[in-house]
Motif scaffolding. Structure first.
Motif, PDB file in Angstrom:
ATOM      1  N   ALA A 198       0.928  -1.163   0.174  1.00  0.00           N
ATOM      2  CA  ALA A 198      -0.065  -0.007  -0.107  1.00  0.00           C
ATOM      3  C   ALA A 198       0.791   1.415   0.044  1.00  0.00           C
ATOM      4  O   ALA A 198       0.505   2.284  -0.809  1.00  0.00           O
ATOM      5  N   GLN A 199       1.970   1.305   0.897  1.00  0.00           N
ATOM      6  CA  GLN A 199       2.835   2.405   0.784  1.00  0.00           C
ATOM      7  C   GLN A 199       3.415   2.665  -0.474  1.00  0.00           C
ATOM      8  O   GLN A 199       3.570   3.781  -0.785  1.00  0.00           O
ATOM      9  N   GLN A 200       3.837   1.701  -1.218  1.00  0.00           N
ATOM     10  CA  GLN A 200       4.723   1.793  -2.391  1.00  0.00           C
ATOM     11  C   GLN A 200       3.834   2.261  -3.436  1.00  0.00           C
ATOM     12  O   GLN A 200       3.800   3.036  -4.297  1.00  0.00           O
ATOM     13  N   LEU A 201       2.410   1.716  -3.479  1.00  0.00           N
ATOM     14  CA  LEU A 201       1.364   2.027  -4.546  1.00  0.00           C
ATOM     15  C   LEU A 201       1.055   3.460  -4.220  1.00  0.00           C
ATOM     16  O   LEU A 201       0.948   4.332  -5.130  1.00  0.00           O
ATOM     17  N   ALA A 202       0.964   3.907  -3.025  1.00  0.00           N
ATOM     18  CA  ALA A 202       0.533   5.497  -2.696  1.00  0.00           C
ATOM     19  C   ALA A 202       1.635   6.261  -3.085  1.00  0.00           C
ATOM     20  O   ALA A 202       1.525   7.512  -3.501  1.00  0.00           O
ATOM     21  N   ALA A 203       2.992   5.932  -2.981  1.00  0.00           N
ATOM     22  CA  ALA A 203       4.186   6.605  -3.543  1.00  0.00           C
ATOM     23  C   ALA A 203       3.946   6.871  -4.907  1.00  0.00           C
ATOM     24  O   ALA A 203       4.657   8.036  -5.390  1.00  0.00           O
ATOM     25  N   ALA A 204       3.554   5.941  -5.697  1.00  0.00           N
ATOM     26  CA  ALA A 204       3.513   6.026  -7.158  1.00  0.00           C
ATOM     27  C   ALA A 204       2.002   6.734  -7.385  1.00  0.00           C
ATOM     28  O   ALA A 204       1.979   6.740  -8.613  1.00  0.00           O
TER      29      ALA A 204
END
Ligand SMILES: NC(=O)c1ccc[n+]([C@@H]2O[C@H](COP(=O)([O-])OP(=O)(O)OC[C@H]3O[C@@H](n4cnc5c(N)ncnc54)[C@H](OP(=O)(O)O)[C@@H]3O)[C@@H](O)[C@H]2O)c1
Length: 268
Positions: A28-34
């Motif tokens: 979720a954190q990496q998707l949000a960062a993208a």
């Protein structure tokens, strides 16, 4: 960046199960960062709310929805299924990550925990995948990630139910990838090995039995999972040491593998 590298993989909104902790939280954190909008699912609503606030505070114009739901509970599962098929604000990436497994010989396990393991790892994952694929097939676009495990490659004494549920997932993912080839919809199966999360503590695993080397962090697993899905690939074994183990396992006779794993389990 791992995401948005091609027209096909420019996700707009992802639903991530088991987003409150561990690998799901890292995804979720990496998707949000993208810049991908999110629907976060787990039982711990408070943890999800905290994560949603953290992701929204980190910049951008992210839309983050929180769904507190127990995937073992028919009502909880039905609510998440409904969200997956909703056309109002549609999902173009489903990450089936929620999962659990208890350690111990089957006869000594609690029946309710056996049902919970099969309920989340098999029933909920399959129902949510079914729901997503129905809408994605209509649109001719979308991706599903199935988080399986290295344990899917071999029946594992003392985690027999867990490894059997993961074998189901790996087999399901392989078949679905081919079923949707050329349609604009892809299914990517992720096989992590030992990863530092709350998973083992929750499942009462005796960590002294397992190697102390070769562990990955949830962030590394999440990055490999998303990179592989972004390339529309069918499967990834995460971590170089797991890749070597998986290769050796695929080259060894089944009987030999079973004997070695049985010997190791009895020794412990
Ligand atoms: N850690 C490893 O070594 C390892 C290795 C291979 C594969 N995996 C797989 O990776 C996935 C994630 O595991 P993890 O290591 O990140 O474990 P974790 O830290 O224990 O996280 C599990 C997540 O699943 C959610 N969950 C569990 N039961 C649920 C239920 N009934 N309804 C809704 N959500 C539920 C939990 O949230 P709530 O408790 O808030 O509901 C949590 O967010 C699992 O599928 C696991 O099998 C892990």
């Amino acid at each position: 960046m791992i995401l948005g590298t091609s027209r096909k993989t420019r996700w707009e909104r992802a639903l991530v199960t088991g987003a409150s902790e561990g690998i799901g939280r890292a995804i979720a954190q990496q998707l949000a960062a993208a810049g991908v909008d999110l629907v976060l699912v787990a039982r711990s609503g408070d943890r999800l709310e905290e994560l949603a606030a953290e992701l929204q505070a980190s910049g951008g114009q992210l839309d983050v929805e929180v769904m507190e739901a127990d995937l073992c509970d028919p009502e909880g599962l039905a609510a998440v299924e409904k969200r997956v098929v909703s056309e109002e604000v549609s999902i173009d990436l489903l990450v089936n990550n929620a999962g659990l497994g208890y350690e111990g010989p089957l006869y000594a396990q609690d029946g309710a925990e056996v049902s919970e393991t099969i309920g989340v790892n098999v029933v909920a994952l399959t129902r949510l995948t079914h729901a997503a694929l129905r809408t994605m097939a209509d649109r001719g676009r979308g991706q599903v990630i199935l988080v399986s495990s290295m344990a899917s490659l071999q029946g594992m004494p003392t985690t027999a139910v867990y490894s059997a549920t993961k074998a189901f997932i790996t087999s399901l993912g392989e078949a679905l990838y081919e079923e949707h080839k050329g349609t604009g919809v892809t299914v990517t199966t992720v096989l992590p090995g030992l990863t530092r999360t709350e998973f083992h503590e929750r499942g009462r695993w005796d960590l002294d039995k397992w190697p102390s080397v070769g562990w990955q962090d949830a962030d590394e697993v999440a990055a490999e999972a998303l990179r592989t899905a972004a390339r529309s690939r069918p499967e990834v074994v995460t971590g170089w040491h797991n890749k070597v183990l998986a290769l050796l396992s695929s080259k060894s006779p089944r009987r030999l593998r079973r004997s070695i794993i049985g010997w190791a389990a009895r020794r412990n």
